[in-house]
Each structure stands twice: as C-alpha cells, then as structure tokens.
Design a protein around this motif. Structure first.
Motif: not given
Lengths: 250, 289
Positions: B25-29, B212-220, B259-262
């Motif tokens: 969550f923190a990473s996505g924010v 993990l920093l970049i993929t979630p906001p990119l998707a969001a 790798p599994l998280i990403v």
C-alpha cells in the motif's frame, strides 16, 4: 507608492549573462508590458524577480517590503507549456491550488475554498468545465483555468508569462477584460508580451528588454520606433514585414 | 482453498502477510508521486545501488542484522542519488545516461561483493542472496515490525503532505511562487522513496523494488483522472500484489517473493490497460466507435 521596485538584477545562465543591470519600478494599479525579442530574458526576469531561479545580484521590493514577506500578495501565471497537462487532476482542482497559499500547510481544503474556486472559474466562463480532466481542455481553456487560479490567489500584484500565447480570440478578450478589471481594483499587473501590434492598446507602461533594459516608462514614450529598433536590432525589419509599423503604432 | 486457510491459521504467515499488505500500500501511494515526477528510473537506481551497501555492512560487522543492512542500503542509495545529480550538474551527460552509469556501477560492485562473501562465508550462510529477489520466508518478527512501522510512516507522511506534494509535482514554479518550500518538499519525498526502497528490499529485492513503486500507480492511472483516487487505487493494487505474491511464495517451495509480487502487479496492470474506466483500451475503443 510603487508596487514593485527592481534594483540592478543580474542573472547568468550556463555562465553566460542572461540579464544585466535590470532596474525599474512600477506604480500601483498599472499594466506593464515586458517586450523584447526571443532570448531577451523576459521570462527569466519574471522568474528572477519572484526568486524562482537564482540571481547573481539585485534587490526586489514589493509594496515597500522584501518579496519574501509579500508572497501572499503575489500572483503568478506561468507559461502554459511549463506544466504536464496529463497530470491526473481537473480544472477545479487546479484553481484550488491558487488558494493553497491562503489555506496553509497541512490544512485541508474546505467547502468555502471550493465555492470560491467555482466563482473564479465562472469569472472566466469555465464553470461548466470544473470536473473536466485538464488534458481534455483546449489551449484557450487551459489558459482560462490558469487565469481562474490567479484570480483565486486574490493577489495585489500579478506576473503573467505570455498569457496570450496560442489562445483563441474569445480567451484573449477574457484576459484583456480581466486585466482592466484588476487595474480598476488597484491591482498591479506585469505581462510578458509578444504581439507588438497590441502593446499600445493594452499597456500603460512598457519595459523594452534585451538582456538589459532598453527603455522603460509610459507606453506613449517608451514604445517608440527608435527604442524598438534598439531592442530588436535587425529583427525588427522582419517583424515589420508582417505588420506595418503603423499598425504597431510607432 | 485449504492451503489459504492453513496459511491464515499460521500466526507467522499472518504477520508476514500484514507486512506485505502495508508495504504494498505504501509503495503504491508514494509510487504515484514517483511516477508523476518522472523519477521511475531514479528509484530503480536507488534500489539497485542498495546492494553494495548491504554487502559492505555485512563485511564490516560480519553478522546478518537487518537494521545494519538497511542502514547500509540507505547510505549507498543516497550516495547513488547524489552521484547521479552531481554527474548531471558537472558533465554534459543527461539524466538517463548518468542513471544508467551509476546503476550499473553500483549493482556490478554489489554483485562482486556478494560473490566474494558467498565464497568466503561458506555457501549461503549470510542469506544475502535473498536481498536480490526478496524472500518473505526468511523474515523474522522484527523484520515485519520494521516493514509495518516504516510503511505506516510513509503512508502518514504522504497523506500529511498530499496537497503540497500535488502542487509541487504539477507546477513546481507556481508552488515556489506561493512560497512553498519546493526544494524541501522534494527532499522529503526523496527520503520517503529511499525509505520505501530500503524497507521493501527484504521482501521484494533490489532488482524489482522499483517495479513495485511504478506498476501499481501506472495501473491506477487507467481507472481515474484524480490524483486522490489514483493514490488510493494504486495503494490498493500494491497491497493486493503484496499479499498475493507473498502468499504464493510462502506456499511454493522457496520461490522468491519479489518476482511473484511484481508478476501479480503486472497482471493487474494488464487488466487495467484493457478494462480501465478512464484510459483503458476497451473504453477508448467504445468511445471512438
């Protein structure tokens, strides 16, 4: 009282002088056009005055006090091309940024701030676009959003960087009406301007700049053919091919 | 289903999953700001540069201690960031080139040190390998505490500075004009990102932390046009990826966690790319039809 006093500003960019010996003062309630060829340092001057970029030397006082103590009384309209319009935000949100200086750090945006921002949008005819993502606005509409943000700042002195660049006729008219209204309210405005044809009708004062001020004073005196030639050098001939010097009004 | 149930019954696994949820969550924010400030590459360099710091901390103290490793990671991450800026200021190299140089040199040096340590401490005793791809299974209770507290701290600070971060990212000149300490805000943001990278390394690893920093906001970004929602959605995507990736890695036989998280985050990214309400391919296609 002078709204703005600029004393001997020097700025270098990449070790090359960008501005030298810039001094002038602007009376309260005046509209000043900053005119000069490309690369003359017009935007640089505004940024140096507002301390957005470092300057080698020079003093700036706003309403008799150092700039730092007058931040809340200063409004700034950057060039439209300087921000990322794909940024995830809408028109109302951008206008609200004009209130951030008044709201203060860590404090939430309140309902009355939103209501005020809506009024500002309405003033530039953009209230219908409040929820519109900013990338979906036309160039003129984006400029209006920037104007609304400036209105939201409720400043005593405004600095505008090429507000007329690439806007439609309706937006140009909106800007002019706003400038006149601000002047009537006793606010002071400085505008970096490109279009020589409109200088005489828009501005009371004129600063002709080419790295160093060529002339400053009431437009009737400073905006002369002699001064224009000194500012633009050989480039004036090119300009006058497109618009006759009569049209420019010199 | 039973496997999931078993996992939730196990108190240790529950702790690790909570940690990965908060970390994601923190990473996505904070990642939302990294993405919008176009600093994805810098964060990648920071993460890669952490490896030599971890190895040097081990070589000096000769023990496997997470706090020491994290201090080493933070210091070498900071040094790399400083070097990138110094190279840009004092040479003709552009930012992307200087990031490339610093990233490769630091990571290369890290691998050399790691190989040396592995040879000289007899196999994989030090467990430093885990820092390359992340290994949730190797974490102890204290590691999870550190991740949880660090993540909460990052979430809290980003929320506190949200309005200021927003205007400083969208229009830094204007932000300076209204008297905001833009340089200070950028420094705070940078510290939060370094902190994020450092606490995430154990779970996600130096190579994939930036993902993990970049993929979630990119998707969001495909679901919303508002920064507030983007942060929230991005955080949620990060949290889901963290939990699913960690669970898969804990259930599988020693599969690395990062790798599994990403991969999970990437799956969500592809779903968003197709179905996102705002910018998704299908929505855009329908709108144009």
């Amino acid at each position: 009282m002078n709204a703005l006093e600029v004393a001997d500003i020097h700025v270098t960019y990449d070790k090359q002088p960008a501005l030298e010996h810039v001094s002038f003062h602007v009376p309260q309630g005046s509209l000043t056009g900053i005119i000069g060829p490309n690369g003359a340092g017009k935007s640089t001057l505004i940024k140096a005055i507002l301390q957005l970029i470092p300057k080698l030397s020079g003093d700036v006082t706003v309403y008799g006090q150092p700039l730092k103590e007058q931040r809340k009384r200063i409004g700034y309209v950057p060039q439209r091309s300087e921000v990322d319009w794909d940024f995830p935000t809408n028109a109302l949100d951008v206008v609200l940024m004009g209130r951030y200086g008044h709201i203060g750090m860590f404090k939430r945006v309140k309902k009355k701030d939103k209501a005020f921002a809506m009024e500002c949008l309405a003033k530039v005819g953009m209230e219908e676009y409040a929820d519109r993502q900013i990338s979906q606005l036309s160039g003129g509409q984006q400029q209006r959003v920037f104007l609304a943000r400036a209105i939201a700042q409720d400043a005593s002195i405004y600095f505008m960087d090429e507000p007329f660049a690439g806007v439609d006729a309706a937006t140009e008219k909106t800007i002019i009406e706003l400038l006149k209204e601000w002047k009537e309210e006793g606010r002071t405005v400085l505008v970096v301007h490109h279009d020589l044809q409109t200088v005489r009708s828009y501005f009371d004062y004129c600063l002709l700049l080419n790295k160093t001020p060529v002339a400053f004073g009431p437009t009737a005196e400073s905006f002369s053919l002699e001064n224009l030639e000194a500012t633009y050098g050989g480039k004036l001939a090119l300009l006058s091919q497109n618009a006759s010097l009569q049209e420019i009004g010199v | 289903m039973d496997v999931w149930f078993d996992l939730l019954q196990n108190p240790n696994a529950r702790w690790v999953l909570t940690g990965s949820l908060l970390l994601g969550f923190a990473s996505g924010v904070i990642g939302s700001f990294v993405l919008l400030k176009k600093q994805s590459l810098i964060s990648d360099a920071m993460a890669h540069a952490a490896l030599p710091g971890i190895c040097i901390a081990y070589l000096i103290y000769g023990v496997k201690s997470t706090p020491l490793f994290l201090i080493g990671a933070a210091l070498s991450g900071l040094l790399a960031t400083y070097l990138i800026q110094a190279i840009v200021t004092h040479s003709k190299l552009k930012t992307d080139a200087s990031i490339g140089v610093v990233l490769s040199v630091f990571f290369g040096f890290g691998i050399v040190l790691l190989t040396y340590i592995t040879r000289h401490s007899g196999g994989n005793q030090a467990g430093l390998d885990d820092f390359i791809f992340g290994q949730a299974a190797s974490m102890v209770r204290n590691d999870v505490y550190m991740i949880a507290i660090g993540s909460l701290f990052i979430i809290l600070f980003t929320t506190l500075f949200f309005k200021e971060f927003k205007v400083a990212t969208f229009d830094p000149q204007f932000a300076k004009g209204i008297g905001l300490p833009v340089k200070g805000l950028n420094a705070i943001m940078m510290m939060l990102v370094i902190m994020m990278v450092v606490i995430g390394i154990q779970m996600v690893g130096v190579i994939l932390m930036a993902a993990l920093l970049i993929t979630p906001p990119l998707a969001a970004r495909y679901w919303t046009d508002r920064l507030e929602w983007m942060g929230l959605i991005s955080g949620s995507i990060g949290a889901i990826s963290g939990v699913v990736g960690t669970a898969l890695s804990t259930m599988g036989e020693g599969l690395p966690t990062g790798p599994l998280i990403v991969l999970t985050a990437s799956c969500i990214f592809f779903i968003s790319l197709l179905f996102g309400f705002k910018k998704g391919i299908i929505v855009k296609g329908v709108r144009h039809a």
